[in-house]
Design an enzyme around this catalytic site. Structure first.
Site, PDB file in Angstrom:
ATOM      1  N   ARG A 208       2.820   4.675   6.437  1.00 48.76           N
ATOM      2  CA  ARG A 208       3.231   3.877   7.603  1.00 48.76           C
ATOM      3  C   ARG A 208       3.744   2.494   7.214  1.00 48.76           C
ATOM      4  NH1 ARG A 208      -2.519   4.302  10.280  1.00 48.76           N
ATOM      5  NH2 ARG A 208      -2.949   3.924   8.057  1.00 48.76           N
TER       6      ARG A 208
ATOM      7  N   HIS B 222      -2.331  -4.293   4.848  1.00 45.11           N
ATOM      8  CA  HIS B 222      -2.085  -3.864   6.231  1.00 45.11           C
ATOM      9  C   HIS B 222      -3.387  -3.527   6.930  1.00 45.11           C
ATOM     10  CE1 HIS B 222      -2.575   0.621   5.722  1.00 45.11           C
ATOM     11  NE2 HIS B 222      -2.442   0.270   4.457  1.00 45.11           N
TER      12      HIS B 222
ATOM     13  N   CYS C  61      -6.052   0.112   6.942  1.00 45.26           N
ATOM     14  CA  CYS C  61      -5.851   0.634   5.578  1.00 45.26           C
ATOM     15  C   CYS C  61      -7.009   1.574   5.219  1.00 45.26           C
ATOM     16  CB  CYS C  61      -5.775  -0.513   4.571  1.00 45.26           C
ATOM     17  SG  CYS C  61      -5.464   0.062   2.872  1.00 45.26           S
TER      18      CYS C  61
ATOM     19  N   CYS D 165       0.844  -1.194   0.000  1.00 43.87           N
ATOM     20  CA  CYS D 165       0.000   0.000   0.000  1.00 43.87           C
ATOM     21  C   CYS D 165       0.885   1.251   0.000  1.00 43.87           C
ATOM     22  CB  CYS D 165      -0.912  -0.004   1.227  1.00 43.87           C
ATOM     23  SG  CYS D 165      -2.097   1.381   1.232  1.00 43.87           S
TER      24      CYS D 165
ATOM     25  N   ASP E  17       0.406   3.720   1.710  1.00 45.26           N
ATOM     26  CA  ASP E  17       0.346   4.269   3.069  1.00 45.26           C
ATOM     27  C   ASP E  17       1.748   4.586   3.609  1.00 45.26           C
ATOM     28  OD1 ASP E  17       0.136   4.329   6.042  1.00 45.26           O
ATOM     29  OD2 ASP E  17      -1.943   3.749   5.654  1.00 45.26           O
TER      30      ASP E  17
HETATM   31 CO    CO Z   1      -3.480   1.057   2.927  1.00 44.20          CO
END
Ligand code: CO
Length: 194
Positions: free
Chosen positions: A44, A96, A99, A40, A42
């Site tokens: 993080r 994850h 998400c 992803c 993302d």
């Molecule tokens: Co995500």
């Protein structure tokens, strides 16, 4: 802001050269990663950091909600290059927990295109798992489970791509892995190896 980043970069160069004086010469000579990571976007979920790896170790594709889209030339190009040229031996799909893309898809959050179209398949996946998901009381936990089901589905989509079939026909070593990154603890777990 950029000045601070460039200072970080200079520090990183110094550290790498101290650890291994030929580090950059090795990188400049070419890449030979054994792993394609599809994760992803993302912030993080930084692949190399999560796995304790460094530059040169991973070929990476990241997008919103770690989708493998058979219609997306960007995603397909990365997979094609990884299999046909780099001959990676492992492809990791890592979803994850927490998400945002999965949550928006589950909540049917009103969004404009292109992201609405991009996450629509996750809404459809949730509908095919209504019974299992509805049995989970907490909505965060329910979306975390959906993220896992989604990562597993992406491996199935991967399996169906022509590059994969060609690699199998050539007996090219290639293992697929569905992983989940548990953002609350940092732990990565295996959902499936195939
Ligand atoms: Co995500």
């Amino acid at each position: 802001m950029i000045e601070g980043l460039l200072a970080n970069n200079r520090r990183w160069i110094t550290e790498k050269n101290a650890e291994n004086p030929s580090f950059f010469d090795t990188l400049a000579a070419g890449q030979a990663p054994k792993i394609l990571w599809i994760g992803c976007a993302d912030s993080r979920a930084p692949a190399e950091q999560l796995l304790g790896l460094q530059a040169g170790d991973l070929f990476v594709h990241r997008n919103v909600a770690n989708r493998v889209d058979p219609q997306d030339p960007n995603c397909l190009s990365v997979i094609q290059y990884a299999i046909e040229v780099l001959k990676v031996e492992h492809i990791i799909i890592c979803g994850h927990h927490k998400c945002g893309g999965v949550r928006a898809a589950y909540d049917r959050t009103p969004l404009h295109d292109p992201i609405a179209t991009w996450i629509a398949p996750i809404t459809a996946l949730a509908e095919t798992h209504t019974t299992e998901l509805n049995a989970i009381a907490d909505i965060d936990d329910r979306c975390d489970r959906l993220a896992e089901l989604h990562a597993l589905q992406q491996v199935q989509i991967l399996q169906s791509l022509p590059f994969l079939k060609t690699a199998r026909d050539r007996h090219q070593p290639l293992q697929l892995h569905a992983l989940n990154y548990r953002i609350r603890s940092g732990k990565i777990v295996v959902l499936e190896n195939s």
